[in-house]
Scaffold this motif. Structure first.
Motif, PDB file in Angstrom:
ATOM      1  N   PHE A   5      35.299 -32.999 -13.303  1.00  0.00           N
ATOM      2  CA  PHE A   5      33.959 -32.429 -13.318  1.00  0.00           C
ATOM      3  C   PHE A   5      33.492 -32.248 -14.755  1.00  0.00           C
ATOM      4  O   PHE A   5      34.288 -32.234 -15.698  1.00  0.00           O
ATOM      5  N   PHE A   6      32.180 -32.107 -14.898  1.00  0.00           N
ATOM      6  CA  PHE A   6      31.564 -31.841 -16.187  1.00  0.00           C
ATOM      7  C   PHE A   6      30.650 -30.631 -16.028  1.00  0.00           C
ATOM      8  O   PHE A   6      30.004 -30.470 -14.996  1.00  0.00           O
ATOM      9  N   PHE A  15      25.270 -25.959 -14.600  1.00  0.00           N
ATOM     10  CA  PHE A  15      25.556 -26.805 -13.442  1.00  0.00           C
ATOM     11  C   PHE A  15      26.906 -27.503 -13.576  1.00  0.00           C
ATOM     12  O   PHE A  15      27.334 -27.856 -14.675  1.00  0.00           O
ATOM     13  N   ILE A  16      27.534 -27.717 -12.427  1.00  0.00           N
ATOM     14  CA  ILE A  16      28.708 -28.574 -12.322  1.00  0.00           C
ATOM     15  C   ILE A  16      28.213 -29.963 -11.949  1.00  0.00           C
ATOM     16  O   ILE A  16      27.433 -30.120 -11.001  1.00  0.00           O
ATOM     17  N   LEU A  17      28.640 -30.992 -12.687  1.00  0.00           N
ATOM     18  CA  LEU A  17      28.254 -32.364 -12.385  1.00  0.00           C
ATOM     19  C   LEU A  17      29.479 -33.207 -12.090  1.00  0.00           C
ATOM     20  O   LEU A  17      30.500 -33.110 -12.792  1.00  0.00           O
ATOM     21  N   ILE A  18      29.364 -34.033 -11.063  1.00  0.00           N
ATOM     22  CA  ILE A  18      30.461 -34.915 -10.662  1.00  0.00           C
ATOM     23  C   ILE A  18      29.928 -36.337 -10.534  1.00  0.00           C
ATOM     24  O   ILE A  18      28.893 -36.567  -9.893  1.00  0.00           O
ATOM     25  N   ASP A  19      30.627 -37.274 -11.177  1.00  0.00           N
ATOM     26  CA  ASP A  19      30.305 -38.692 -11.040  1.00  0.00           C
ATOM     27  C   ASP A  19      30.852 -39.154  -9.692  1.00  0.00           C
ATOM     28  O   ASP A  19      32.054 -39.344  -9.534  1.00  0.00           O
ATOM     29  N   ASN A  20      29.945 -39.318  -8.738  1.00  0.00           N
ATOM     30  CA  ASN A  20      30.380 -39.633  -7.369  1.00  0.00           C
ATOM     31  C   ASN A  20      29.970 -41.044  -6.964  1.00  0.00           C
ATOM     32  O   ASN A  20      29.713 -41.318  -5.793  1.00  0.00           O
ATOM     33  N   VAL A 254      28.856 -28.745 -21.843  1.00  0.00           N
ATOM     34  CA  VAL A 254      29.602 -27.577 -22.295  1.00  0.00           C
ATOM     35  C   VAL A 254      31.103 -27.837 -22.313  1.00  0.00           C
ATOM     36  O   VAL A 254      31.795 -27.556 -23.292  1.00  0.00           O
ATOM     37  N   PHE A 255      31.621 -28.370 -21.221  1.00  0.00           N
ATOM     38  CA  PHE A 255      33.039 -28.729 -21.182  1.00  0.00           C
ATOM     39  C   PHE A 255      33.297 -29.616 -19.972  1.00  0.00           C
ATOM     40  O   PHE A 255      32.426 -29.826 -19.122  1.00  0.00           O
ATOM     41  N   THR A 256      34.493 -30.157 -19.890  1.00  0.00           N
ATOM     42  CA  THR A 256      34.903 -30.984 -18.770  1.00  0.00           C
ATOM     43  C   THR A 256      36.333 -30.616 -18.371  1.00  0.00           C
ATOM     44  O   THR A 256      37.064 -30.003 -19.156  1.00  0.00           O
ATOM     45  N   GLY A 257      36.702 -30.949 -17.157  1.00  0.00           N
ATOM     46  CA  GLY A 257      38.040 -30.621 -16.680  1.00  0.00           C
ATOM     47  C   GLY A 257      38.309 -31.222 -15.320  1.00  0.00           C
ATOM     48  O   GLY A 257      37.546 -32.075 -14.835  1.00  0.00           O
TER      49      GLY A 257
END
Length: 261
Positions: A5-6, A15-20, A254-257
């Motif tokens: 997630f990013f 917001f949480i963003l996901i490459d789907n 902001v960050f990714t994980g």
């Protein structure tokens, strides 16, 4: 399963963003998104977005509110997902993507941290007492006040959002104070059911409402301050209809994980 997630924020709207694009994130129920958006037991966010492929547009934006439910258009979310698409190499500095309220054009800075997002055209604004009511991709209630810095936005916004008129469908409640060279705005958002640091469709609704209220016409640029920073709305108004509406502001990774889903 671990999912990458990013985290992005646009003027404090996070917001949480996901490459789907591979459809690996399977939305099954409200709890999956609700848990991820929880600020104590999850990642924490005002909402979650999936970036997905689309046959006729650069990508599709699928937006979920923090309550886990599919949401209406989110302006700051739209700006953040454009920055995300540039980060992924899907777009360069211009794009047209599909959201729940239709296609949106956007232009992003070469650095990838400032996005001008075109919003839907608006043909009319209604009144509810002293308040203005309109839909800028999401429904909004705009009320002019004084002493906004010290206002209990949570209590007063929640009461309006849950009033007999708006309880079933819900509405976002924006309080605005004219501070001369800019408007100061605070918003109670449905779906989050709390005050957020910014609301893109909300500040857009405020700018249009205040143009009508002040009887402005022509090409208008409206600076707005929110708890999370500065935004700017640009649009054309002929005294009846609003066209070429752009929500302009920062969109920052902001960050990714990785998270277990």
């Amino acid at each position: 399963m671990k999912t990458k997630f990013f985290k992005y924020q646009g003027a404090g709207n996070d917001f949480i963003l996901i490459d789907n694009r591979d459809l690996s994130f399977q939305y099954k129920d409200n709890n999956a998104v609700l848990d991820l958006c929880n600020r104590r037991f999850g990642i924490g966010a005002d909402g979650l977005m999936l970036l997905q492929t689309h046959e006729t547009h650069d990508f599709e934006m699928l937006y979920f509110n923090a309550d886990g439910k599919l949401g209406s258009m989110c302006g700051n979310g739209g700006r953040c997902i454009v920055a995300f698409a540039k980060y992924l190499g899907i777009i360069d500095i211009e794009t047209e993507f599909l959201a729940v309220d239709g296609p949106h054009y956007a232009k992003i800075s070469a650095e990838g941290d400032w996005v001008n997002l075109q919003m839907i055209d608006i043909d009319n604004i209604e009144k509810d007492g002293d308040a203005y009511v309109l839909n800028t991709g999401s429904p909004h209630y705009v009320l002019q006040v004084t002493g906004l810095k010290d206002k209990d936005v949570f209590t007063e916004g929640k009461a309006i959002r849950n009033s007999d008129t708006y309880k079933v469908a819900g509405i976002n409640v924006n309080f605005v104070e004219n501070q001369g060279d800019h408007f100061f705005v605070r918003t109670f958002e449905r779906g989050v059911e709390d005050e957020t640091y910014a609301c893109g469709t909300g500040v857009t609704a405020v700018a249009l409402s205040m143009a009508q209220h002040l009887k402005q016409e022509g090409h208008i640029e409206t600076p707005i301050k929110v708890l999370g920073g500065d935004l700017r709305i640009q649009f054309d108004y002929d005294g009846s209809k609003f066209r070429n509406i752009f929500l302009c502001g920062p969109a920052v990774q902001v960050f990714t994980g990785e998270v277990m889903v």
